[in-house]
Enzyme design. Structure first.
Site, PDB file in Angstrom:
ATOM      1  N   GLU A 247      14.527   0.141 -92.736  1.00 27.49           N
ATOM      2  CA  GLU A 247      14.133  -1.312 -92.506  1.00 27.49           C
ATOM      3  C   GLU A 247      12.432  -1.078 -92.595  1.00 27.49           C
ATOM      4  O   GLU A 247      12.000  -0.853 -91.496  1.00 27.49           O
ATOM      5  CB  GLU A 247      14.649  -2.105 -91.510  1.00 27.49           C
ATOM      6  N   CYS A 281       8.155  -8.632 -90.023  1.00 26.71           N
ATOM      7  CA  CYS A 281       8.152  -7.732 -91.307  1.00 26.71           C
ATOM      8  C   CYS A 281       8.567  -8.980 -92.342  1.00 26.71           C
ATOM      9  O   CYS A 281       8.248  -8.706 -93.560  1.00 26.71           O
ATOM     10  CB  CYS A 281       9.295  -7.011 -91.393  1.00 26.71           C
TER      11      CYS A 281
HETATM   12  P1  NAD Z   1       5.926   2.873 -86.931  1.00 25.57           P
HETATM   13  O1  NAD Z   1       6.422   3.267 -88.325  1.00 25.57           O
HETATM   14  O2  NAD Z   1       4.633   3.188 -86.765  1.00 25.57           O
HETATM   15  O3  NAD Z   1       6.833   3.035 -86.066  1.00 25.57           O
HETATM   16  C1  NAD Z   1       8.229   2.785 -85.999  1.00 25.57           C
HETATM   17  C2  NAD Z   1       8.989   3.737 -84.933  1.00 25.57           C
HETATM   18  O4  NAD Z   1       8.883   4.917 -85.413  1.00 25.57           O
HETATM   19  C3  NAD Z   1       8.051   3.627 -83.550  1.00 25.57           C
HETATM   20  O5  NAD Z   1       9.379   4.082 -82.503  1.00 25.57           O
HETATM   21  C4  NAD Z   1       7.553   5.065 -83.637  1.00 25.57           C
HETATM   22  O6  NAD Z   1       7.270   5.737 -82.486  1.00 25.57           O
HETATM   23  C5  NAD Z   1       8.650   6.100 -84.419  1.00 25.57           C
HETATM   24  N1  NAD Z   1       8.061   7.313 -85.138  1.00 25.57           N
HETATM   25  C6  NAD Z   1       6.819   7.392 -85.581  1.00 25.57           C
HETATM   26  N2  NAD Z   1       6.569   8.505 -86.300  1.00 25.57           N
HETATM   27  C7  NAD Z   1       7.891   8.847 -86.283  1.00 25.57           C
HETATM   28  C8  NAD Z   1       8.345  10.318 -86.942  1.00 25.57           C
HETATM   29  N3  NAD Z   1       7.645  11.070 -87.585  1.00 25.57           N
HETATM   30  N4  NAD Z   1       9.608  10.355 -87.058  1.00 25.57           N
HETATM   31  C9  NAD Z   1      10.570   9.498 -86.266  1.00 25.57           C
HETATM   32  N5  NAD Z   1      10.081   8.255 -85.681  1.00 25.57           N
HETATM   33  C10 NAD Z   1       8.533   8.051 -85.870  1.00 25.57           C
HETATM   34  O7  NAD Z   1       6.095   1.176 -87.416  1.00 25.57           O
HETATM   35  P2  NAD Z   1       5.455  -0.127 -86.217  1.00 25.57           P
HETATM   36  O8  NAD Z   1       4.155   0.047 -86.372  1.00 25.57           O
HETATM   37  O9  NAD Z   1       5.978   0.276 -84.992  1.00 25.57           O
HETATM   38  O10 NAD Z   1       6.181  -1.473 -86.799  1.00 25.57           O
HETATM   39  C11 NAD Z   1       5.466  -2.042 -87.950  1.00 25.57           C
HETATM   40  C12 NAD Z   1       6.269  -1.868 -89.148  1.00 25.57           C
HETATM   41  O11 NAD Z   1       7.469  -2.029 -88.923  1.00 25.57           O
HETATM   42  C13 NAD Z   1       5.657  -2.887 -89.979  1.00 25.57           C
HETATM   43  O12 NAD Z   1       5.404  -2.223 -91.463  1.00 25.57           O
HETATM   44  C14 NAD Z   1       6.831  -3.961 -90.344  1.00 25.57           C
HETATM   45  O13 NAD Z   1       6.845  -4.585 -91.411  1.00 25.57           O
HETATM   46  C15 NAD Z   1       8.111  -2.953 -89.830  1.00 25.57           C
HETATM   47  N6  NAD Z   1       9.139  -3.846 -89.563  1.00 25.57           N
HETATM   48  C16 NAD Z   1      10.350  -3.961 -90.528  1.00 25.57           C
HETATM   49  C17 NAD Z   1      11.382  -4.685 -90.141  1.00 25.57           C
HETATM   50  C18 NAD Z   1      12.517  -4.770 -91.169  1.00 25.57           C
HETATM   51  O14 NAD Z   1      13.292  -5.272 -90.721  1.00 25.57           O
HETATM   52  N7  NAD Z   1      12.568  -4.357 -92.425  1.00 25.57           N
HETATM   53  C19 NAD Z   1      11.408  -5.109 -89.006  1.00 25.57           C
HETATM   54  C20 NAD Z   1      10.422  -4.951 -88.191  1.00 25.57           C
HETATM   55  C21 NAD Z   1       9.217  -4.473 -88.406  1.00 25.57           C
END
Ligand code: NAD
Length: 529
Positions: A247, A281
């Site tokens: 997502e 998002c």
């Molecule tokens: P991010 O990708 O930086 O982090 C998300 C999660 O992934 C965190 O828990 C982080 O610690 C973890 N992570 C980081 N590197 C990783 C790796 N290599 N392997 C596995 N996990 C890892 O995102 P964010 O800044 O926390 O969130 C914002 C983003 O999320 C925005 O782009 C937003 O649009 C998206 N988002 C999407 C939805 C949806 O339902 N489509 C909902 C909410 C947020």
């Protein structure tokens, strides 16, 4: 704030995350950074506990979820305040956008999962006439790993945890490093509700902890976050041939047609763009308005924006809180600067909030005009309180602009003619398109959530989301074992002739042409006896 890193999160030698209030810079608390070995142990514990949990009835699982729901309800204010302190959003908004939807989702899946996962009989056409039957049964996957972001630190993981548990799985959750305390609160609620020891655990940590969860032997990863990290997770999952739901981000368009209710659309645009400081998002990130109504619409949007109260989320009456991190605030500032440098006009806002709020990560709610698709603000996810307005002349142009994006999470169409709205909705490339609504359908437990294009793969929520958390198993039964199948060995001349007949007649799917093959079939059976 001087000693903080860009993410407000310090991961020092003590292997701890320090969580700060983005409105004040005050420390909210600390959480451990789980090592890869600790993550693997959590997964092993979940796997051990899952066997008994998966064997429980849906009703028994539901009882635990409903007990958790009662705890959430009893502790609503404390949980909302914790969310507000860690993520920066107003307490009222934490209740409306995080707690209300999850309370509803908890009762829905606690009561309805059994019906949603009822075994299904499949109509197998003419094979059914041969005494065969097929059905699908849904089995738990085993252990599901959930990796979640900071923007809805409660609603996103809780929804997925509840659905995964109701489907009979063990769960290991890795919350965002910006909101680890909300993650630990989720663990605490479910523990007190009576989830069996080890079945569900929360491993706090940073990206490395998330990567360790992908590498641990879970059966599926439910990832919510940025496109960049989602791609990394997808690659790591593919290496293990492990399925994943991704997502990801959005750049969601709002189309305001010339026959729209301008007042409703203006209010919706302001809420859709600025709720959660624009860090959803599904935030409205691009607004296209028919040129005839554009002057009145943008004037009203500016007026409504200027009435918003920006303050620390924990202060009563705040409409817009702090952004969750300095990094996010810098992205927003860079997008606005780039737009202005290329000719955008700032109708209101346009800078970091000054005065008493300057010590926190606040950005003024901003409305821009004179933007175009060459600008970063119309192409990349801004994830902040910025509403860029663009005009269009025709429906075709509006659709073209809406679809001119690598993202496709949600979109909205505003018109008094809902028939016209629905027809246009079907032309927009997005997982959810709303007519005369914005942003909120993640809050409807019954409806699927997920994106097209780079907004992701798979679904969460609704029956489609539940099906991501089970293995669909096909059970096929032959009740007539008296006769060997016509297509088994040996391939005699008679058999080959029958197969040619099957190709011509049986594959029409109709009984009548197939029945013409009966004499040949009888001869073949006789030959096989
Ligand atoms: P991010 O990708 O930086 O982090 C998300 C999660 O992934 C965190 O828990 C982080 O610690 C973890 N992570 C980081 N590197 C990783 C790796 N290599 N392997 C596995 N996990 C890892 O995102 P964010 O800044 O926390 O969130 C914002 C983003 O999320 C925005 O782009 C937003 O649009 C998206 N988002 C999407 C939805 C949806 O339902 N489509 C909902 C909410 C947020």
């Amino acid at each position: 704030m001087a000693t903080q890193t860009l993410d407000r999160t310090t991961t020092d030698a003590t292997r701890e995350i320090i969580s700060y209030d983005p409105a004040t810079g005050a420390e909210v608390g600390r959480a451990p950074i789980a090592s890869a070995a600790e993550v693997a142990r959590a997964v092993a514990r979940a796997r051990e506990a899952q066997a008994a949990w998966g064997a429980l009835s849906f009703r028994a699982r539901g009882r635990v979820v409903l007990r958790a729901r009662e705890l959430v309800l009893a502790e609503l204010e404390e949980i909302a305040k914790l969310i507000a302190r860690e993520a920066g959003k107003p307490v009222a908004e934490a209740i409306a956008m995080e707690l209300v939807p999850t309370l509803d989702l908890m009762q829905f899946f606690a009561r309805r999962t059994q019906r949603l996962l009822r075994p299904e009989k499949i109509d197998i056409g003419q094979y059914g006439l041969m005494g065969r039957s097929s059905r699908i049964v849904y089995r738990p996957l085993g252990v599901v790993g959930i990796i979640s972001p900071w923007n809805f630190p409660w609603a996103i993981p809780v929804g997925e945890v509840v659905m995964a548990l109701m489907a009979g799985n063990g769960v290991v959750l890795k919350p965002s490093e910006l909101t680890p305390l909300v993650g630990l609160e989720i663990a605490d609620v479910f523990k007190r509700a009576g989830v069996p020891e080890g079945l569900f655990s929360v491993v706090t940590g940073d990206g490395a902890t998330g990567a360790a969860l992908v590498e641990a032997s879970v059966d599926k990863i439910m990832f919510t976050g940025s496109v960049a990290t989602g791609k990394r997770v997808g690659v790591a999952a593919a290496e293990r041939l492990m399925p994943c739901v991704l997502e990801l981000g959005g750049k969601d368009p709002m189309l305001v047609l010339e026959d729209a209710d301008v007042e409703a659309a203006a209010r919706a645009a302001v809420w859709g763009a600025f709720a959660n400081s624009g860090q959803a998002c599904a935030s409205v990130e691009r607004c296209y308005v028919h040129e005839r109504i554009a002057p009145g619409f943008s004037a009203r949007v500016v007026e409504l924006t200027q009435q918003l109260k920006q303050d620390a989320g924990t202060h009563a009456g705040a409409d817009i809180g702090a952004m969750s991190s300095e990094r996010q605030l810098q992205i927003v500032a860079a997008h606005v600067e780039d737009a202005v440098a290329h000719g955008a006009r700032v109708l209101t806002g346009g800078q970091r909030t000054a005065g008493a709020l300057a010590k926190g990560w606040f950005y003024e709610p901003t409305v821009l005009a004179n933007v175009n698709h060459a600008m970063t603000i119309m192409r990349e996810e801004t994830f902040g309180p910025v509403l860029p307005l663009m005009t269009f002349k025709t429906e075709d142009e509006a659709i073209r602009l809406a679809n001119d994006s690598i993202f496709g999470l949600t979109a909205s169409v505003w018109t008094r003619d809902t028939g016209r709205g629905k027809a246009l909705a079907e032309q927009i490339e997005a997982g959810t398109v709303m007519v005369n609504e914005v942003l909120y359908t993640h809050g409807i437990a019954q409806t699927p959530w997920g994106g097209m294009k780079q907004s992701g793969l798979g679904r969460t929520h609704g029956r489609a989301g539940l099906l991501e958390l089970v293995a669909a198993q096909h059970i096929h039964v032959n009740r007539i074992t008296l006769l060997p199948d016509l297509w088994w060995f040996n391939y005699t001349a008679r058999a080959a002739a029958l197969f040619r007949g099957l190709a011509r007649r049986f594959t029409t799917g109709s009984v009548w042409p197939t029945s013409l093959l009966l004499p040949q079939m009888l001869r073949r059976w006789r030959e096989r006896r």
